[in-house]
Design a protein around this motif. Structure first.
Motif, short mmCIF file in Angstrom:
data_model
loop_
_atom_site.label_atom_id
_atom_site.label_comp_id
_atom_site.label_asym_id
_atom_site.label_seq_id
_atom_site.Cartn_x
_atom_site.Cartn_y
_atom_site.Cartn_z
N GLU A 123 0.82 -1.21 0.00
CA GLU A 123 0.00 0.00 0.00
C GLU A 123 0.86 1.27 0.00
O GLU A 123 0.57 2.22 -0.73
CB GLU A 123 -0.95 0.01 1.20
N GLN A 173 -0.94 6.87 7.11
CA GLN A 173 -1.67 6.02 8.06
C GLN A 173 -3.17 6.12 7.84
O GLN A 173 -3.87 5.10 7.78
CB GLN A 173 -1.34 6.42 9.49
N SER A 174 -3.70 7.33 7.72
CA SER A 174 -5.15 7.49 7.58
C SER A 174 -5.63 6.94 6.24
O SER A 174 -6.71 6.34 6.17
CB SER A 174 -5.56 8.95 7.74
N THR A 175 -4.86 7.12 5.18
CA THR A 175 -5.25 6.62 3.87
C THR A 175 -5.32 5.10 3.86
O THR A 175 -6.28 4.52 3.36
CB THR A 175 -4.26 7.11 2.79
N ALA A 226 -5.47 3.11 6.54
CA ALA A 226 -6.41 2.63 7.56
C ALA A 226 -7.83 2.56 7.01
O ALA A 226 -8.62 1.72 7.45
CB ALA A 226 -6.36 3.52 8.79
N LYS A 227 -8.16 3.41 6.04
CA LYS A 227 -9.49 3.37 5.44
C LYS A 227 -9.68 2.10 4.61
O LYS A 227 -10.80 1.62 4.46
CB LYS A 227 -9.71 4.60 4.56
N LYS A 228 -8.58 1.57 4.06
CA LYS A 228 -8.66 0.38 3.21
C LYS A 228 -8.62 -0.91 4.01
O LYS A 228 -9.26 -1.89 3.64
CB LYS A 228 -7.49 0.37 2.21
N THR A 282 -9.03 -3.37 7.41
CA THR A 282 -9.90 -3.51 8.57
C THR A 282 -9.13 -4.25 9.66
O THR A 282 -9.17 -5.47 9.74
CB THR A 282 -11.18 -4.28 8.21
#
Length: 132
Positions: free
Chosen positions: A16, A77-79, A81-83, A85
Motif C-alpha cells: 500500500e 496512516q489514515s489513507t 487505515a481506510k482500506k 480492517t
C-alpha cells in the motif's frame, strides 16, 4: 497476533505504501517515486511499524525522502487505515535502509577485482558491459 499474520500485515502495508509513492499521492516534494519500500516490521501489539526505505539515489536524497515520508506519516496512516480492517493501525516510522545499495556496491567491487585479476572473467565482464 500470530507471527504469520504480522508478516502478512507487513507485506500488505509495504504494498500500500509503495502504491502511494508510485502514484504520487504523497504531495511532499522530498518524496521521490524512485524510493523503494523494502520491508515493514510490525510490532506484536500493532502499535508501531518500521518501514525500511531505500533507493539508488544519493544518500542525501534518500534521507530527504525519508524525512518527507515521516512528515507525511499521518496522511499515509489514515489513507491505508481506510482500506484495511484491523483493530488498531500501527504508527509508521520510516527508516533509510542502505542494505540494497551496499550489496550493489559490493557486487561492483567484486566485478572490478575479477576484471583486474584478468582471465576469462575480464572478457565476460566487457562483453556484458557492451550489451547494456
Amino acid at each position: 497476533m500470530g507471527e504469520y499474520r504480522l508478516v502478512r500485515l507487513g507485506e500488505q502495508l509495504r504494498d500500500e505504501i509503495s502504491q502511494l509513492i508510485l502514484r504520487q499521492r504523497i504531495k511532499d516534494p522530498r518524496v521521490s517515486t524512485f524510493l523503494n519500500v523494502n520491508r515493514v516490521e510490525v510490532a506484536g501489539d500493532l502499535k508501531y511499524a518500521k518501514v525500511y526505505v531505500s533507493s539508488f539515489l544519493s544518500e542525501a536524497q534518500v534521507k530527504k525522502g525519508v524525512e518527507g515520508l515521516n512528515s507525511a506519516a499521518g496522511f499515509i496512516q489514515s489513507t491505508i487505515a481506510k482500506k484495511l480492517t484491523i483493530r488498531q493501525f500501527p504508527k509508521l516510522t520510516f527508516v533509510a535502509d542502505t542494505g540494497m545499495k551496499a550489496g550493489f556496491d559490493m557486487v561492483n567491487r567484486l566485478n572490478r577485482l575479477a576484471a583486474e585479476s584478468g582471465g576469462s572473467a575480464d572478457g565476460a565482464s566487457t562483453e556484458h558491459a557492451d550489451t547494456e
